[in-house]
Design a protein around this motif. Sequence first.
Motif, mmCIF file in Angstrom:
data_model
loop_
_atom_site.group_PDB
_atom_site.id
_atom_site.type_symbol
_atom_site.label_atom_id
_atom_site.label_comp_id
_atom_site.label_asym_id
_atom_site.label_seq_id
_atom_site.Cartn_x
_atom_site.Cartn_y
_atom_site.Cartn_z
ATOM 1 N N ARG A 90 92.398 14.853 37.893
ATOM 2 C CA ARG A 90 91.968 16.008 38.689
ATOM 3 C C ARG A 90 90.459 15.954 38.969
ATOM 4 O O ARG A 90 89.995 16.553 39.939
ATOM 5 C CB ARG A 90 92.333 17.309 37.977
ATOM 6 C CG ARG A 90 91.467 17.687 36.789
ATOM 7 C CD ARG A 90 92.120 18.722 35.908
ATOM 8 N NE ARG A 90 93.221 18.150 35.151
ATOM 9 C CZ ARG A 90 94.023 18.857 34.356
ATOM 10 N NH1 ARG A 90 93.872 20.170 34.251
ATOM 11 N NH2 ARG A 90 94.990 18.272 33.676
ATOM 12 N N LEU A 93 89.880 14.214 42.568
ATOM 13 C CA LEU A 93 90.668 14.620 43.729
ATOM 14 C C LEU A 93 89.915 14.441 45.041
ATOM 15 O O LEU A 93 90.504 14.092 46.065
ATOM 16 C CB LEU A 93 91.142 16.068 43.570
ATOM 17 C CG LEU A 93 92.258 16.257 42.533
ATOM 18 C CD1 LEU A 93 92.519 17.738 42.299
ATOM 19 C CD2 LEU A 93 93.533 15.550 42.962
ATOM 20 N N TYR A 106 94.766 22.895 42.705
ATOM 21 C CA TYR A 106 95.289 22.044 41.650
ATOM 22 C C TYR A 106 96.067 22.906 40.648
ATOM 23 O O TYR A 106 95.583 23.968 40.229
ATOM 24 C CB TYR A 106 94.167 21.290 40.910
ATOM 25 C CG TYR A 106 94.723 20.619 39.687
ATOM 26 C CD1 TYR A 106 95.347 19.380 39.785
ATOM 27 C CD2 TYR A 106 94.708 21.267 38.460
ATOM 28 C CE1 TYR A 106 95.934 18.797 38.670
ATOM 29 C CE2 TYR A 106 95.295 20.693 37.342
ATOM 30 C CZ TYR A 106 95.910 19.472 37.452
ATOM 31 O OH TYR A 106 96.510 18.905 36.363
#
Length: 309
Positions: A90, A93, A106
């Motif tokens: 993450r 991203l 997310y």
Amino acid sequence: MMIHIACNIDHNYVRHCAVTLVSLFENNPKETFTVHIIARELSETDRNILTALAGKYNNKACYYTPDAQMLEGFTIRATHNRLSLAAYYRCFLSALLPEDIDRVLYLDCDIVILGDITPLWRTPLDAHTGVAVVEDTGCKELQRYEILQYPAEDSYFNSGVLLINLVYWREHHIAQACVDYYRTYPERIIFNDQDLLNCVLHRHKTLVGLQWNVQDGFYRNHPAISPEWHRTHAEILRHPVILHYTNRKPWNYDSQHPLRDVYFQYLDLTPWKGERPWHSVKNRFKRFFRLLPFYIGMRKAKYIRLASL
């Protein structure tokens, strides 16, 4: 309106990702979603399951296979028994997703969505804001700020729900900033990607309401959370929009979460319909003996009783 969702998973979390997505689609039927799934080792069967679930609701799933070298030198420390290195994806991203996407929501895949997420999606993100987030249940623990070396006044957020301003992340090279920070201060990063993102973004975030990330700890009988706090937030606790099983998971045999059964309502809308941890005789015995001290009053209940709020 197209809403972009991102999840990073591995094979072990495909079914839980399916639950998250089905709950999202079921409770937001008027919206159109593109789901961006970041994963290195999904089988064709795994992808087909998630693609079919999205397609059933006229939504789309896209897949990204990040380079393994992206996480070279990274390690999992806290909750290492529940997390894989995929948790760090993450942080990248902005480098992984197409450049024509300017924001993405997310979601961890120990989450169920129980309401309309469009108010969260429309949260203003100005040129100085990298992310919209909810405070973590551990945000009052002063030791965290001592370790991470930033002011407690900046607070500490949970990284399981992130409304990300991808424009800001690209302009400020957040992916590279995460790599640089981790390599410079690896000893500070205990709670993995969450610590890392807090270190990089603690001055460049906006806090949103608790209903957007109702964490396990909010339901706990804990000295840091008063009965008055529970009563004040009773409506959110009973009716969260985003319910996040941050500690013991509902699929764990010994889960005591008061909204544990919600997960299984949505599991039954996936190919894993009907599967339950208590179908195992071994798990039933283990659960009985693990929870017996709570049943007979030898130990204080871990969770509040929602009906009593």
